[in-house]
Design an enzyme around this catalytic site. Structure first.
Site, PDB file in Angstrom:
ATOM      1  CB  CYS A   1      -0.863   0.052   1.258  1.00 40.13           C
ATOM      2  SG  CYS A   1      -1.858  -1.422   1.517  1.00 40.13           S
TER       3      CYS A   1
ATOM      4  NE  ARG B   1       4.114   1.542  -1.442  1.00 41.96           N
ATOM      5  CZ  ARG B   1       5.164   0.777  -1.236  1.00 41.96           C
ATOM      6  NH1 ARG B   1       6.192   0.860  -2.066  1.00 41.96           N
ATOM      7  NH2 ARG B   1       5.217  -0.057  -0.236  1.00 41.96           N
TER       8      ARG B   1
ATOM      9  CD1 TRP C   1      -1.440  -5.496  -2.870  1.00 38.72           C
ATOM     10  CD2 TRP C   1      -2.185  -4.429  -4.660  1.00 38.72           C
ATOM     11  NE1 TRP C   1      -1.355  -6.345  -3.950  1.00 38.72           N
ATOM     12  CE2 TRP C   1      -1.799  -5.733  -5.047  1.00 38.72           C
ATOM     13  CE3 TRP C   1      -2.700  -3.561  -5.627  1.00 38.72           C
ATOM     14  CZ2 TRP C   1      -1.909  -6.183  -6.357  1.00 38.72           C
ATOM     15  CZ3 TRP C   1      -2.807  -4.015  -6.929  1.00 38.72           C
ATOM     16  CH2 TRP C   1      -2.410  -5.308  -7.284  1.00 38.72           C
TER      17      TRP C   1
ATOM     18  CG  ASN D   1       2.931  -0.874   2.945  1.00 42.55           C
ATOM     19  OD1 ASN D   1       4.027  -0.496   2.565  1.00 42.55           O
ATOM     20  ND2 ASN D   1       2.407  -1.995   2.516  1.00 42.55           N
ATOM     21  N   GLY D   2       1.385  -3.277   5.114  1.00 46.26           N
ATOM     22  CA  GLY D   2       2.021  -4.482   5.649  1.00 46.26           C
ATOM     23  C   GLY D   2       0.968  -5.449   6.143  1.00 46.26           C
TER      24      GLY D   2
ATOM     25  CD  GLU E   1       8.990 -16.853 -16.833  1.00 45.55           C
ATOM     26  OE1 GLU E   1       8.094 -17.409 -17.483  1.00 45.55           O
ATOM     27  OE2 GLU E   1       8.931 -15.649 -16.500  1.00 45.55           O
TER      28      GLU E   1
ATOM     29  CE  LYS F   1       9.415 -12.600 -18.396  1.00 50.12           C
ATOM     30  NZ  LYS F   1       8.470 -13.398 -17.797  1.00 50.12           N
TER      31      LYS F   1
ATOM     32  CG  HIS G   1      13.779 -37.368 -28.894  1.00 50.01           C
ATOM     33  ND1 HIS G   1      14.009 -38.634 -29.372  1.00 50.01           N
ATOM     34  CD2 HIS G   1      14.026 -37.414 -27.568  1.00 50.01           C
ATOM     35  CE1 HIS G   1      14.360 -39.433 -28.376  1.00 50.01           C
ATOM     36  NE2 HIS G   1      14.386 -38.704 -27.266  1.00 50.01           N
TER      37      HIS G   1
ATOM     38  CE  LYS H   1       1.869  -7.199 -15.162  1.00 45.43           C
ATOM     39  NZ  LYS H   1       3.024  -8.120 -15.240  1.00 45.43           N
TER      40      LYS H   1
HETATM   41  C1  G6P Z   1       0.108 -11.805 -20.433  1.00 40.05           C
HETATM   42  C2  G6P Z   1       1.312 -11.184 -19.768  1.00 40.05           C
HETATM   43  C3  G6P Z   1       2.200 -12.260 -19.170  1.00 40.05           C
HETATM   44  C4  G6P Z   1       1.395 -13.122 -18.221  1.00 40.05           C
HETATM   45  C5  G6P Z   1       0.155 -13.691 -18.893  1.00 40.05           C
HETATM   46  C6  G6P Z   1      -0.784 -14.333 -17.901  1.00 40.05           C
HETATM   47  O1  G6P Z   1       0.520 -12.527 -21.537  1.00 40.05           O
HETATM   48  O2  G6P Z   1       2.040 -10.425 -20.705  1.00 40.05           O
HETATM   49  O3  G6P Z   1       3.272 -11.655 -18.465  1.00 40.05           O
HETATM   50  O4  G6P Z   1       2.203 -14.157 -17.749  1.00 40.05           O
HETATM   51  O5  G6P Z   1      -0.591 -12.659 -19.527  1.00 40.05           O
HETATM   52  O6  G6P Z   1      -1.269 -13.321 -17.075  1.00 40.05           O
HETATM   53  P1  G6P Z   1      -1.956 -13.563 -15.680  1.00 40.05           P
HETATM   54  O7  G6P Z   1      -2.304 -12.185 -15.178  1.00 40.05           O
HETATM   55  O8  G6P Z   1      -3.178 -14.389 -15.925  1.00 40.05           O
HETATM   56  O9  G6P Z   1      -0.979 -14.273 -14.816  1.00 40.05           O
END
Ligand code: G6P
Length: 622
Positions: free
Chosen positions: A2, A27, A75, A101-102, A495, A499, A518, A617
């Protein structure tokens, strides 16, 4: 996570508080509130659910007028995001109010004790306990500072707090433990804030409070002490960032900031879940205990994880541990596939829906399908009150704090940590984990934040930076890059490759190392680097063999290996070392150099790190 702000001076506090909160909205933004002491000595509180704009609208009609106040943007962790649970929270007579916050881990027992003494609670938050405890400690005394210190000695957990009291109209008190809080020094005015951007407009002279500090502010004085009242004099720092850089904590990108925040996110993921009391830490997952009590888990014989993107990789990592610890079969299902399949699902399948945002359309659809089949559902999300929580029987929050960068970082590690807690809990319940095994897991989890700090520190050294720079040089112009691993190293390879492709647009794929021969090995040549997850573990030797096979095809080999593994150097062109950790926990450290590598390659290629092309996002459409 928060945001807190506090002001004491000669100016009108409300606009200063609202402006500060706007800078802290990153935050959290479930609700916001302010408390201002008016010139007539009243305490006026205004709070509203939703983003700060709702509070601004409320305040526009009845603006609290005074020169002392505190504010909060929330939050949510305990209690739904609504008006009542919005901060600040008052004691019985609203004489004292607290923004926090916490997480106060022992709030339930403190609350019971205070209720037995006649205190009346209005919210479901852990924070309200602090206001009543200060009231109790204050009694008939006038020593607010002592009452706050005594209160904080009684709580376990994390906090940054700001406190104002009607009976002490010219003061704001702040204190911190495991949550950030700074003091801003002005001329005839002083400030408190969770982060520098909130007060940068007013002052550049900052004091960073340490854990255990309490700061007592008037317009002209700032007194800092520890909880025993011993004075402390931390240094004053001059900040020369502009506002934009300050919002990113001085980092050039949110992605870099969020990588650096991972030790804190890992720590937060454990808050309230591993209770670190003597003689041994214990696991406390209230949401799951409630599910057991409701009988929803009685028929469970298997687990299905549902997710997308990075969330699915976190699930794939956790699957190994959960199968080992709880001896339950675990499937990992890509939500966009699951929703159109004809999955075998029912009351015997515990569905764990993982979504940072809690709003991903495919996950919501897949979860609905499981729900219609009467499967018990647990949501693992970073977003309180998100759509996924409304479909679930129980929720485990990732507690990672807001993640702004499109490419996920801290939510990944917080998810793995949360799923490991779940695995340990299931193992204990099924009696497939012995007491010492459970203790070893809890200790390994408790060690992770510090080991992450060490890992990050490695890449701040000259040697660490040189290694990253040389690997970046090889990756930045390649047409394609392969990542390999085995066991938990396999989803980690996925992963790492994700990235790299999301951030730098270099084509990258992750493979189970044993699958190389394979097919994928046909891709290898001098222009195709291979990044191998070769940390210690059951399959270490096997991965080394796979590296040798790739090297024989002239690939440039980057090995991510355990610190002290000198033998690997003869097989690799570059070695990135990470601290030693038990096998299942190593990905929580090894992911850091993978993130940093993708970041460096993206920078070298001039990509938009925080908002990569074509990505979002939160994917709320199919
Ligand atoms: C989008 C984002 C990814 C994320 C995925 C799942 O593709 O760019 O970074 O891993 O969605 O999102 P979620 O909010 O469901 O974990």
């Amino acid at each position: 996570m928060c945001g807190i702000v506090g002001y004491v001076g000669a100016r009108h506090a409300t606009p200063i508080l609202l402006d500060g909160l706007a800078r802290l909205e990153y935050r959290g933004y479930d609700s916001a509130g302010i408390a201002v002491i008016t010139s007539t000595g009243e305490l006026q509180i205004a709070k509203a659910q939703g983003r700060l704009q709702s509070l601004r609208t409320l305040v526009a009609t009845a603006e609290p007028v005074g020169v002392v106040g505190i504010g909060h943007t929330r939050w949510a962790t305990h209690g739904r995001p609504n008006d009542v649970n919005a901060h600040p929270h008052g004691d019985c007579a609203d004489r004292i109010t607290v923004a926090h916050n916490g997480i106060i881990e022992n709030y339930a027992s403190l609350r019971d004790e205070l209720m037995a003494k006649g205190h009346t609670f209005r919210s479901q938050t852990d924070t309200e306990t602090l206001a009543h405890l200060i009231e109790e400690e204050l009694g008939d005394s006038d020593d607010l500072n002592l009452a706050v210190r005594n209160t904080l000695k009684r709580v376990t957990g994390s906090y940054a707090i700001a406190v104002v009291s009607r009976a002490h109209p010219g003061r704001v008190i702040g204190a911190r433990k495991d949550s950030p809080l700074i003091v801003g020094l002005g001329v005839d005015e002083n400030f408190l804030a969770s982060d520098i951007p909130a007060i940068l407009k007013h002052t550049r002279e900052i004091v960073q409070l340490d854990d255990g500090d309490i700061a007592d502010l008037t317009a002209t004085t700032v007194t800092i002490s520890d909880l025993d009242g011993h004075p402390r004099q931390p240094p004053t720092l001059h900040v020369d960032w502009n506002i934009e850089a300050a919002e990113r904590g001085g980092y050039p990108h949110f992605f870099a900031k969020e990588i650096a925040e991972q030790p804190d996110a890992a720590h937060r993921a454990l808050l309230g879940r591993i209770i670190t009391r003597e003689p041994a830490p214990t696991l406390a997952l209230d949401a799951l205990d409630a599910l057991v009590a409701s009988g929803r888990l009685d028929a469970v014989r298997r687990i299905t994880f549902l997710g997308c993107g990075t969330s699915i990789h976190a699930a794939m990592i956790a699957r190994y541990a959960i199968e080992r610890w709880a001896r339950l079969p675990v499937d990992v299902a890509i939500a966009s596939e699951y929703r159109y399949a004809d999955p075998v699902v029912g009351p015997d399948t515990l569905c764990i829906a993982i979504s940072q945002s809690g709003e991903t359309a495919d996950i919501l659809a897949a979860t609905r399908l499981a729900r219609e089949a009467n499967a018990p559902i647990i949501a693992v999300t970073n977003t309180v009150g998100s759509a996924i929580t409304r479909l679930a029987d129980g929720v485990l929050y990732q507690q990672a704090g807001p993640e702004i960068s499109v490419a996920a970082t801290k939510s990944f590690i917080a998810t793995v940590m949360t799923l490991y807690l779940l695995g340990a809990w299931l193992g204990r319940r099924a009696q497939t984990l012995s007491e010492p095994e459970e203790q070893a897991i809890l200790h390994a989890l408790l060690d992770i934040p510090e080991q992450m700090r060490r890992t990050l520190a490695t890449f701040e050294t000259r040697e660490g930076q040189q290694t990253l720079a040389s690997v970046t040089g090889r990756l930045k112009d390649c047409a394609s890059c392969l990542y390999i691993g085995r066991g938990v190293g396999y989803p980690l390879a996925l992963e790492g490759a994700l990235k790299l492709k999301e951030l730098s647009y270099v084509h990258a794929e992750g493979f189970a190392a044993g699958e190389m021969k394979h097919g994928p090995i046909a891709l290898l040549d001098t222009a195709t680097p291979l990044v191998a997850i070769a940390t210690e573990g059951k399959t270490y030797e096997k991965v080394v063999s796979n590296i040798q096979e790739a090297r024989a095809r002239d690939a440039f080999i980057v090995a991510l290996a355990t610190e002290g593994d000198d033998a690997i150097r003869q097989h690799a062109d570059a070695v990135i070392a990470v601290p030693r950790a038990p096998e299942f926990f190593a990905p929580l450290l090894t992911v850091i150099p993978l993130q940093l590598l993708a970041y460096q390659v993206a920078l070298a290629r001039g990509c938009n790190v925080d908002q990569p092309r074509n990505l979002a996002k939160s994917v709320t459409v199919e």
